[in-house]
Every structure is written in C-alpha cells, then in structure tokens.
Design an enzyme around this catalytic site. Structure first.
Site, mmCIF file in Angstrom:
data_model
loop_
_atom_site.group_PDB
_atom_site.id
_atom_site.type_symbol
_atom_site.label_atom_id
_atom_site.label_comp_id
_atom_site.label_asym_id
_atom_site.label_seq_id
_atom_site.Cartn_x
_atom_site.Cartn_y
_atom_site.Cartn_z
ATOM 1 N N GLU B 58 0.816 -1.223 0.000
ATOM 2 C CA GLU B 58 0.000 0.000 0.000
ATOM 3 C C GLU B 58 0.847 1.269 0.000
ATOM 4 O O GLU B 58 0.540 2.238 -0.690
ATOM 5 C CB GLU B 58 -0.942 0.014 1.204
ATOM 6 C CG GLU B 58 -2.013 -1.067 1.173
ATOM 7 C CD GLU B 58 -1.497 -2.420 1.625
ATOM 8 O OE1 GLU B 58 -0.377 -2.501 2.169
ATOM 9 O OE2 GLU B 58 -2.215 -3.430 1.417
ATOM 10 N N HIS B 128 -11.440 -3.403 10.557
ATOM 11 C CA HIS B 128 -12.015 -3.173 9.234
ATOM 12 C C HIS B 128 -13.176 -2.176 9.244
ATOM 13 O O HIS B 128 -13.876 -2.057 8.256
ATOM 14 C CB HIS B 128 -12.541 -4.495 8.650
ATOM 15 C CG HIS B 128 -11.462 -5.406 8.162
ATOM 16 N ND1 HIS B 128 -10.556 -5.995 8.996
ATOM 17 C CD2 HIS B 128 -11.153 -5.824 6.913
ATOM 18 C CE1 HIS B 128 -9.730 -6.762 8.279
ATOM 19 N NE2 HIS B 128 -10.076 -6.677 7.022
#
Ligand SMILES: Cc1ncc(C[n+]2csc(CCOP(=O)(O)OP(=O)(O)O)c2C)c(N)n1
Lengths: 323, 323
Positions: B58, B128
C-alpha cells in the site's frame, strides 16, 4: 548520453563542494534558516550519476539533497535563494533545503522522509514511459533508507513492472549516528538481489567510477527496462546536520574521520585535469557562487499574506486560522 | 426510470472517466476481477494496464500514484479496507498533499483515493470498520462522503477531475442504496457544495454519508411534531459553510450525526464553526461513535457503538426542548 568530459565532471563536484561551503557560511551568519545537511565528501555520487543522465531523465533525492539538485542542472543562485527562503528560490521560498525541487530540469525534489523517493520516482518514470518517453529515473537515498519498508516495496514494484529506476544508495557509513553495521542485516546489494535487481558496489569517492557504473546501468535500463541498484561507498566529511556542532555528538572515531576525509572526490577528479584547467574551473565556480550568494541575499522575502499560496493546485483557498 | 445502485454509480463514474481521459488509470488490490465489485467489467473494457492490480504494497503504490501524478497522470487508487488509510496516511498527507506548496507551485498531484466499504460492515470487527474521514479533513485533503447513487457518481467524477488529492469515502452503509436515476442526467457534482435533501423549519440535522438515509427516516417519523431539515454536506473538506449557516439562520437549531469517533471529529468542527457564525436558539448536539471507539465484533455490540436513530431522535428532542 554519458558526459565523458573530465572537466565537466570536475566542475560538478567542485560546484557542489563550494555551494555547500558557502551555504554553511550562510547558516553561521543566520541567513540560511534552520541549517542544512551537508553533502561534503559525497559530491562524486551526484555528479557521477547525473553525468550519465539525459536532461529529460528524472531524479529525486533526500534531506541531504543539494548535490542531486545541482548536479541535475538547477540554477545555483536560485537554489541558494531557496535556502535563504527568498521568493526567487527554486520553490519560491516554500521548500527550503530539504524540499528543493526543479521540475524544469527533472528534479522531482529533495525529500525529507527517509526512503520516500523510491516509490515516487518509480511512479513518475512508469507514467512517462507509458506515454512513450524512453526516460529513466534515479532515486538517491542513504544507507539508513534500506531499512524502510516502503523503499523495499518500491524495489518490488519497479522490478515487477520493469520500471527503469536506478536506485542509488549513498552508503556513508552512518544513519545520523547509527553505524551501518548496527543497522543493516545482510547487505545492501543483497536487498536488491532479493528482488532480482542487478546491483553493483562502486567507490563513491571516485566520480568517474560512479559515472561509469551509472552509465552502464542506465544503458541497460534504457534498452530493456527494469531497475538496477548501485551502492556507492562514501564518507560524510562533516556533521549529519549543521546543528550537530552545537550538541557535539560523539560517534565517529577521529582517525576514521581523518581517513575518510583523505579520499576527497574533488581532489581525486581534480588530479585528472591539467593544473591550469583545474584553476580555471575553480575560478569559474567561485564566480558562479559569489553571484549566487549575492543574488540570494539581494532577493526579496516572500509576502506573509501569501504564506499558503500553492497549497491547492485546484485553486481552493484554506480558511484562515485567526479570530 | 432505471434503478441505479450506489456501487454501480461508482463503477459508471470510473468507466466514464477512463473513457474520457487517457491520463486516468486505476490502481489497487484485486481490482482486475473487482473483488470489491466496484471495478466490475473495467479491466475487460480498458485493459489491465489501465486497471492495474498491485501487490500488497500500500505504501509504495500510494506514492507510486503520487509519482505518476507528478508525471501528468490522474491515478485512482482503490483501497480494500478503510483502515489501510492509516498505513498510507504518511504517503497521502506528507507527500501528495504537501508537494504543490513545498515546491512553490511547480506541480499538482491529482490522485483520487477511493474507499468503498468505509465504516462498519457486519462481522468485520475492529480492524475493518473505521471511518477515518475527519483525519483527512483535519490535514486539509479534500474529503468526500457521498450518500446517494447520483452523488456517488457526480462526486467521484469531480474527484478524478480535481487537480488536488481527493479521498472519496463510500460508506458500507450506502453501497446497496438504490435510486431511480435518469442515467442521461448523471453529471459531475461540484466538490464543496452541500445538498439539502429535505427542507424544514425547526432544526437542521447535518448527516454524513449513509446517515443521511437515517436522518431522512427520522425526519419522516417526526413529521407531525418537528419540521426537520436534512443537510448533507457531501464534501467534508472543503465544507459548504455558507449553505449550513444559511440553513441555521432559518432553523436556529443544530444536530450533527456522524459515524466517527467523537473527539476531534468533523461533528465537533461543524458545531464550533456554526457557534462562531450563527446565533443558535438552543445548544447544539452531536450523535457520534464514542471517544476512541473500536468496533466490537458481536452484532449487538457493533450496533451499540454506531450512531442510532434513537439517539438522533433524542438529540432532536433535546434541542427542541432547550430553545
Ligand atoms: C522515515 C524517517 N525516519 C527518520 C527521519 C529522521 N532522519 C532524518 S535524516 C536521518 C538519517 C538518515 O540516514 P541515511 O539514510 O543513511 O542518510 P544520510 O543522512 O546518511 O545521508 C534520520 C533518521 C526521517 N526524516 N524520516
């Protein structure tokens, strides 16, 4: 496109050397705010690598970035003005020493975050190549950066996507005060090997050796894509930062410093020139830097009302903080 | 009129921008097969080079996008999980956002960061379920949270065309929203422009993202007792302060409902700004997640931490009673 002219290579190392010395004087006199990370001793790397580049190739450097910016062709006077925070500076006084950038000559910026330039250069070169330019890029970083995860991620992307980025590790033996041996497990070329990236180790004190290694790597990269890595072994002659004198950090044995300073890239390259040619370049560089300092000091300071100019490329303006 | 889902509106916006502008390309994890379902069909239509799968890197691919943007591209980076933004906060804030100012206006960084499925999805638990838009508003990165399919389309299109970095949060709670939409009338929605979904006279409820639909439901339930104006900022930074002040000059009462943590959240900023600008008739209220919330796994616990319609009804009751 390699520039094989020994005089030009000497001019580059000498220019960086004298730029740094003049900048340190300006730090001492308070004209350069906040100090600098001197590149003294490492000049041969920026000069050698950039001698192997074309004008349209791109580079990005580090907090110790003056050499990379100058070697790629930025105007020393505007660079000095930037260090002094003047409107005429490369970044209009908004960047300073650690962010000096000159997109017109392919300098995407010095970058103050260790290891940050690798992924940025990879993206920039990939994008330009997709448009048909056969450019290459260079990411300069120190030995400290090889322990930053993002740089290793960038190695992977560049290798996987065959992006021609030359990763140049300037191994000056220390990350601030941390010696390489205390920080780097394995080796620096070993980092590259893990990603299938060809790597070479070169004497960073010899500008021609750096240029030749860079040139060979760049020729291969331009022909077939894919990154390469060069570990240039060097020595930082001075402190990590000009602040360091004030705090008197003790981490380098004096005899090591003496030994390190004895291999000076400016002298090594200078010895390859006839005496008169060297004297001629020295005089020319002196002239350039005298003018650079004059230009910087005579330039206007930016208008405080414009402190946040350029924050948004879209023209958005930020709410003010006061009242 | 055709029904358009929020998710398909995002797909449509990406497809239209890819078709319109060669410099647009998509980057992300598993986007070729559209694991998030947002990029469905795009790789087939535009090829794997413009819909580009990345390794799980990322930080590098976020800065790669910065580099590509510096070289003239308009990357759209999809993140699978909202909390990945914590991992790349440095790359967005310290590089993409700061480059234009630090270089004195030499460049623009038009990258869009798309986060489909921000906030809680049943069963995804602690790592999440964050909704970190206030962080980006705080640092001044353009931050968008569309609530409806038409706005999802229009705001994403505007984000891609914006010359600055833009983070687009598509709340999980809104992805399945469907609306009757005249496809021919889909159009860019300007960034920084709010929308009043339902006019009212007694209280202005500012609702962020999917909570617009809860606010509308509550307003409907309360029709007989209170006239609620439902105000959707659509863009949290820059915020449409003038439109909100205008609404509050009529209603005089303010409730903010925001599915993010309380301290230093956008709800606090909305209240502070309106208290500075408008004379309210009752102390304002905010309904948010608790301070420092981590979403627990069990469904009842997860729901207990998110703003509820009951809390919103209670807050509206309070401001009606207190002035
Ligand atoms: C990611 C990151 N960590 C720490 C710092 C603080 N810092 C600035 S320079 C430096 C040392 C870097 O060492 P190295 O990469 O070897 O480069 P050198 O200074 O030797 O040229 C550190 C730790 C930083 N700027 N960025």
């Amino acid at each position: 496109m390699t520039d094989a002219d020994p005089v030009r290579l000497y001019r580059a190392v000498r220019l960086i050397r004298r730029f740094e010395e003049r900048a340190i004087e300006l730090v001492r006199s308070g004209h350069v705010v906040g100090g600098i990370h001197p590149y003294l001793g490492q000049e041969g790397i920026a000069a050698g690598v950039c001698a192997a580049l074309r004008a349209d190739d791109v580079v990005a450097g580090t907090h110790r970035g003056h050499g990379h910016v100058l070697a790629k062709g930025a105007d020393p006077a505007r660079m000095m003005a930037e260090l002094c925070g003047r409107v005429t500076g490369l970044n209009a006084g908004r960047g300073g020493s650690m962010h000096a950038a000159d997109f017109a000559v392919g300098v995407l910026g010095a970058n103050a975050i260790v290891g940050a330039s690798g992924a940025i250069v990879t993206g920039a070169v990939w994008a330009r190549r997709r448009r048909g330019d056969d450019i290459v890029g260079v990411s300069f970083f120190g030995d400290g950066a090889v322990n930053e995860g993002m740089l290793l991620e960038a190695f992977n992307l560049a290798a996987l996507w065959r992006v021609p980025v030359l990763f140049v590790c300037e191994n000056n033996g220390y990350a601030t005060t941390m010696p390489v041996a205390g920080a780097v497990a394995g080796s620096i070329p070993g980092r590259a090997a893990a990603f299938g990236i060809p790597a070479a180790v070169v004497d960073g004190q010899d500008p021609e050796a750096v240029r030749d290694a860079a040139s060979a790597a760049i020729d291969r990269m331009r022909a077939c894509g894919g990154p390469e890595l060069i570990e240039a072994r060097t020595y930082r002659f001075d402190a990590h930062h000009t602040f360091e004198h004030a705090v008197r950090l003790d981490y380098r044995p004096p005899d090591e410093v003496t030994r390190g300073r004895s291999r000076d890239p400016v002298d090594i390259q200078g010895a390859r020139l006839p005496v008169e040619a060297r004297a001629g370049v020295d005089a020319e560089v002196e002239e350039v830097l005298t003018r650079a300092v004059e230009f910087a000091l005579a330039s206007a300071e930016p208008d405080p009302a414009d402190a946040l100019a350029h924050l948004y490329a879209s023209g958005l303006t930020a709410r003010t903080g006061g009242g | 009129m055709p029904r358009l889902s929020y998710r398909r509106a995002l797909t449509r916006a990406l497809a239209d921008e890819l078709a319109r502008d060669e410099s647009v390309f998509l980057l992300g994890e598993d986007i070729r097969v559209a694991a998030s379902n947002v990029t469905a069909g795009l790789a087939k239509r535009f090829g794997p080079d413009r819909v580009r799968d990345t390794p799980l890197s990322e930080q590098a691919f976020t800065s790669f996008a910065t580099g590509a943007a510096l070289a003239g591209m308009r990357p759209v980076v999809e993140f699978q999980i909202p909390s990945l933004l914590f991992l790349v906060f440095e790359q967005i804030v310290n590089h993409a956002h700061k480059f234009p100012l630090m270089t004195g206006g030499q460049c623009a960084v038009p990258v869009t960061y798309l986060v489909p499925g921000s906030g809680s999805r049943a069963g995804w638990a602690g790592q999440h379920s964050d909704h970190p838009y206030s962080l980006f508003a705080h640092v001044g990165v353009t931050t968008v949270v569309p609530a409806t399919p038409a706005d999802a389309y229009g705001l994403l299109v505007s984000a891609v065309r914006c010359d600055d970095p833009v983070v687009v949060f598509a709340p999980a709670g809104a992805l399945d929203v469907r609306a009757d939409v005249d496809l021919a009338a889909l159009a860019p929605v300007p960034l920084g422009r709010a929308r009043v979904h339902r006019p009212g006279d007694d209280v202005t409820v500012v609702a962020v993202g999917h909570l617009v639909h809860d606010a509308l439901a509550v307003a409907e339930e309360l029709t007989d007792q209170v006239s609620v104006e439902v105000f959707d900022p659509r863009t949290l930074y820059p915020f449409d302060w003038d439109a909100l002040a205008e609404s509050l000059r009529r209603t005089g009462r303010l409730v903010v409902v925001d599915d993010a943590n309380r301290s230093c959240g956008i709800a606090g900023e909305i209240i502070a700004t309106m208290v500075e600008r408008v004379r309210l008739v009752a102390p304002p209220r905010r309904v948010t997640r608790p301070d420092g919330a981590v979403l627990p796994f069990a469904p009842a616990l997860d729901r207990a931490v998110q703003p509820s319609r009951e809390q919103l009804r209670a807050a509206i009751g309070h401001v009606m009673k207190e002035g």
